[in-house]
Motif scaffolding. Structure first.
Motif, PDB file in Angstrom:
ATOM      1  N   MET A   1      75.515 -43.209   5.490  1.00  0.00           N
ATOM      2  CA  MET A   1      75.428 -44.325   4.525  1.00  0.00           C
ATOM      3  C   MET A   1      76.821 -44.760   4.084  1.00  0.00           C
ATOM      4  O   MET A   1      77.193 -45.933   4.179  1.00  0.00           O
ATOM      5  CB  MET A   1      74.627 -43.910   3.296  1.00  0.00           C
ATOM      6  CG  MET A   1      73.135 -43.871   3.494  1.00  0.00           C
ATOM      7  SD  MET A   1      72.405 -43.230   1.962  1.00  0.00           S
ATOM      8  CE  MET A   1      70.737 -43.785   2.123  1.00  0.00           C
TER       9      MET A   1
ATOM     10  N   GLY B   1      64.515 -43.050   7.726  1.00  0.00           N
ATOM     11  CA  GLY B   1      64.984 -42.135   6.671  1.00  0.00           C
ATOM     12  C   GLY B   1      65.539 -40.835   7.247  1.00  0.00           C
ATOM     13  O   GLY B   1      66.216 -40.809   8.270  1.00  0.00           O
TER      14      GLY B   1
ATOM     15  N   GLU C   1      76.627 -47.442   7.086  1.00  0.00           N
ATOM     16  CA  GLU C   1      75.647 -48.432   6.632  1.00  0.00           C
ATOM     17  C   GLU C   1      76.209 -49.392   5.596  1.00  0.00           C
ATOM     18  O   GLU C   1      76.076 -50.627   5.727  1.00  0.00           O
ATOM     19  CB  GLU C   1      74.418 -47.737   6.049  1.00  0.00           C
ATOM     20  CG  GLU C   1      73.652 -46.913   7.058  1.00  0.00           C
ATOM     21  CD  GLU C   1      72.465 -46.229   6.444  1.00  0.00           C
ATOM     22  OE1 GLU C   1      71.734 -46.875   5.690  1.00  0.00           O
ATOM     23  OE2 GLU C   1      72.272 -45.040   6.726  1.00  0.00           O
TER      24      GLU C   1
ATOM     25  N   PRO D   1      69.726 -46.146  10.658  1.00  0.00           N
ATOM     26  CA  PRO D   1      70.729 -45.077  10.504  1.00  0.00           C
ATOM     27  C   PRO D   1      70.954 -44.209  11.741  1.00  0.00           C
ATOM     28  O   PRO D   1      71.012 -42.980  11.657  1.00  0.00           O
ATOM     29  CB  PRO D   1      70.148 -44.241   9.355  1.00  0.00           C
ATOM     30  CG  PRO D   1      68.672 -44.401   9.488  1.00  0.00           C
ATOM     31  CD  PRO D   1      68.456 -45.795  10.000  1.00  0.00           C
TER      32      PRO D   1
ATOM     33  N   GLY E   1      63.059 -48.342  -1.156  1.00  0.00           N
ATOM     34  CA  GLY E   1      63.429 -47.067  -1.778  1.00  0.00           C
ATOM     35  C   GLY E   1      64.571 -47.183  -2.761  1.00  0.00           C
ATOM     36  O   GLY E   1      64.577 -48.046  -3.628  1.00  0.00           O
ATOM     37  N   GLY E   2      65.558 -46.313  -2.597  1.00  0.00           N
ATOM     38  CA  GLY E   2      66.656 -46.174  -3.558  1.00  0.00           C
ATOM     39  C   GLY E   2      67.542 -47.402  -3.657  1.00  0.00           C
ATOM     40  O   GLY E   2      68.143 -47.666  -4.699  1.00  0.00           O
ATOM     41  N   GLY E   3      67.641 -48.182  -2.567  1.00  0.00           N
ATOM     42  CA  GLY E   3      68.398 -49.422  -2.634  1.00  0.00           C
ATOM     43  C   GLY E   3      69.903 -49.277  -2.554  1.00  0.00           C
ATOM     44  O   GLY E   3      70.635 -50.145  -3.031  1.00  0.00           O
ATOM     45  N   THR E   4      70.395 -48.211  -1.940  1.00  0.00           N
ATOM     46  CA  THR E   4      71.864 -48.084  -1.838  1.00  0.00           C
ATOM     47  C   THR E   4      72.441 -49.146  -0.911  1.00  0.00           C
ATOM     48  O   THR E   4      73.544 -49.634  -1.126  1.00  0.00           O
ATOM     49  CB  THR E   4      72.287 -46.683  -1.333  1.00  0.00           C
ATOM     50  OG1 THR E   4      71.811 -46.494   0.004  1.00  0.00           O
ATOM     51  CG2 THR E   4      71.766 -45.600  -2.253  1.00  0.00           C
ATOM     52  N   ASN E   5      71.680 -49.551   0.112  1.00  0.00           N
ATOM     53  CA  ASN E   5      72.171 -50.636   0.977  1.00  0.00           C
ATOM     54  C   ASN E   5      72.129 -51.969   0.239  1.00  0.00           C
ATOM     55  O   ASN E   5      73.028 -52.789   0.371  1.00  0.00           O
ATOM     56  CB  ASN E   5      71.340 -50.708   2.265  1.00  0.00           C
ATOM     57  CG  ASN E   5      71.784 -49.663   3.279  1.00  0.00           C
ATOM     58  OD1 ASN E   5      72.831 -49.798   3.883  1.00  0.00           O
ATOM     59  ND2 ASN E   5      71.009 -48.625   3.417  1.00  0.00           N
ATOM     60  N   LEU E   6      71.094 -52.154  -0.579  1.00  0.00           N
ATOM     61  CA  LEU E   6      71.050 -53.353  -1.441  1.00  0.00           C
ATOM     62  C   LEU E   6      72.259 -53.354  -2.361  1.00  0.00           C
ATOM     63  O   LEU E   6      72.911 -54.389  -2.537  1.00  0.00           O
ATOM     64  CB  LEU E   6      69.772 -53.367  -2.282  1.00  0.00           C
ATOM     65  CG  LEU E   6      69.751 -54.386  -3.433  1.00  0.00           C
ATOM     66  CD1 LEU E   6      69.706 -55.810  -2.890  1.00  0.00           C
ATOM     67  CD2 LEU E   6      68.583 -54.147  -4.376  1.00  0.00           C
TER      68      LEU E   6
ATOM     69  N   ILE F   1      69.065 -52.630   9.077  1.00  0.00           N
ATOM     70  CA  ILE F   1      70.037 -51.543   9.216  1.00  0.00           C
ATOM     71  C   ILE F   1      69.256 -50.278   9.599  1.00  0.00           C
ATOM     72  O   ILE F   1      68.277 -49.927   8.946  1.00  0.00           O
ATOM     73  CB  ILE F   1      70.847 -51.324   7.915  1.00  0.00           C
ATOM     74  CG1 ILE F   1      71.793 -50.132   8.043  1.00  0.00           C
ATOM     75  CG2 ILE F   1      69.969 -51.153   6.685  1.00  0.00           C
ATOM     76  CD1 ILE F   1      73.120 -50.475   8.681  1.00  0.00           C
TER      77      ILE F   1
ATOM     78  N   ALA G   1      66.689 -53.727   4.091  1.00  0.00           N
ATOM     79  CA  ALA G   1      67.623 -52.689   3.627  1.00  0.00           C
ATOM     80  C   ALA G   1      66.826 -51.487   3.154  1.00  0.00           C
ATOM     81  O   ALA G   1      66.436 -51.381   1.988  1.00  0.00           O
ATOM     82  CB  ALA G   1      68.470 -53.256   2.480  1.00  0.00           C
ATOM     83  N   GLY G   2      66.519 -50.612   4.093  1.00  0.00           N
ATOM     84  CA  GLY G   2      65.686 -49.468   3.748  1.00  0.00           C
ATOM     85  C   GLY G   2      64.243 -49.883   3.540  1.00  0.00           C
ATOM     86  O   GLY G   2      63.509 -49.321   2.743  1.00  0.00           O
TER      87      GLY G   2
ATOM     88  N   GLN H   1      72.939 -37.802   6.259  1.00  0.00           N
ATOM     89  CA  GLN H   1      72.448 -39.130   5.837  1.00  0.00           C
ATOM     90  C   GLN H   1      73.454 -39.794   4.896  1.00  0.00           C
ATOM     91  O   GLN H   1      73.773 -40.968   5.042  1.00  0.00           O
ATOM     92  CB  GLN H   1      71.099 -39.000   5.121  1.00  0.00           C
ATOM     93  CG  GLN H   1      70.558 -40.340   4.611  1.00  0.00           C
ATOM     94  CD  GLN H   1      69.205 -40.189   3.937  1.00  0.00           C
ATOM     95  OE1 GLN H   1      69.026 -39.367   3.026  1.00  0.00           O
ATOM     96  NE2 GLN H   1      68.247 -40.976   4.384  1.00  0.00           N
TER      97      GLN H   1
HETATM   98  C1  GRF Z   1      68.242 -44.761   4.404  1.00  0.00           C
HETATM   99  O1  GRF Z   1      67.794 -43.721   5.264  1.00  0.00           O
HETATM  100  C2  GRF Z   1      68.932 -45.794   5.211  1.00  0.00           C
HETATM  101  O2  GRF Z   1      69.631 -45.194   6.268  1.00  0.00           O
HETATM  102  C3  GRF Z   1      67.821 -46.604   5.754  1.00  0.00           C
HETATM  103  O3  GRF Z   1      66.847 -46.630   4.708  1.00  0.00           O
HETATM  104  C4  GRF Z   1      67.015 -45.462   3.880  1.00  0.00           C
HETATM  105  C5  GRF Z   1      67.122 -45.820   2.417  1.00  0.00           C
HETATM  106  O4  GRF Z   1      68.133 -46.743   2.253  1.00  0.00           O
HETATM  107  N1  GRF Z   1      68.271 -47.920   6.125  1.00  0.00           N
HETATM  108  P1  GRF Z   1      68.402 -47.420   0.793  1.00  0.00           P
HETATM  109  O5  GRF Z   1      69.176 -46.423  -0.017  1.00  0.00           O
HETATM  110  O6  GRF Z   1      67.045 -47.708   0.150  1.00  0.00           O
HETATM  111  O7  GRF Z   1      69.194 -48.642   1.089  1.00  0.00           O
END
Ligand code: GRF
Length: 202
Positions: free
Chosen positions: A177, A124, A181, A111, A10-15, A109, A88-89, A173
């Motif tokens: 994060m 999610g 996270e 949540p 998805g968005g990759g904020t953990n990446l 990871i 990561a997501g 969420q």
């Molecule tokens: C988020 O819900 C996170 O908690 C889980 O995956 C989802 C998207 O994360 N690990 P990211 O922004 O793609 O990393």
């Protein structure tokens, strides 16, 4: 030096948190060698490309069964000499072939504070909806090793986050994060990659 593949959907904020930690010299024993997405629309791929990382896409819908999907994932990981995998997501299921190839070398990871709000169907926003529905006052995030049971592997790190009155799933969420996270995943990657690097250099 440990070669890490980060798997995303998805968005990759953990990446992003991992890329920033690496840029800040936070992984002296590892490098992020590959970002592998489960679909070609994942914004995480753009984040990877901005940091000059090699990317690949292996999409479950292109394979008739779990086994052939696992083979395709394994081929990509092996062709990049990957030593350690970070989910990561990542929303696809990795079958036994992949898990057995990387024993205690796949991190995820999640949540929530496992064993709460985890397992099949909990991903999610659904995780945070369930936490709010139950009325917990504290939630958080967990980094765990991946085994054949969804969210069932050995817990490595956890961090608690306060639930505030009026929280929506989206607000909660984001707090989980930001406060949990994005802190414990880089921390866990640094810890495990150091251990694996020592093993590799024995
Ligand atoms: C988020 O819900 C996170 O908690 C889980 O995956 C989802 C998207 O994360 N690990 P990211 O922004 O793609 O990393």
């Amino acid at each position: 030096m440990i070669n890490i593949a980060v798997l995303v959907s998805g968005g990759g904020t953990n990446l992003q948190a991992l890329l920033d930690k690496e840029a800040d010299h936070g992984f002296p024993h590892a490098r992020i060698t590959l970002v592998l997405a489960s679909n070609d629309k994942a914004y995480a791929l753009q984040r990877a490309q901005k940091y000059g990382k090699e990317t690949a896409v292996v999409s479950r819908k292109n394979y008739q069964d779990q086994d052939s999907f696992d083979e395709a994932v394994l081929d990509v990981l092996k062709s990049h000499s990957i030593d350690m995998v970070v989910l990561a997501g990542y929303l696809s299921i990795l079958g036994p072939k992949v898990i057995e190839a990387y024993p205690d070398r796949i991190l995820n990871i999640h949540p929530s504070l496992i064993p709460s709000f985890c397992g099949k169907g909990f991903y999610g926003l659904k995780v945070h909806e369930a936490a709010l529905a139950r009325g917990v006052k504290v939630t958080g995030a967990t980094v765990h090793f991946v085994n054949e049971i969804p969210d069932g592997g050995r817990i490595l790190l956890q961090k608690a986050v306060e639930v505030q009155s009026g929280d929506t799933p989206e607000v909660l969420q984001r707090r989980v994060m930001e406060q949990a996270e994005w802190k414990i995943l880089p921390q866990a990657v640094a810890m495990v990659s150091e251990e694996l690097d020592k093993e590799k250099n024995v």
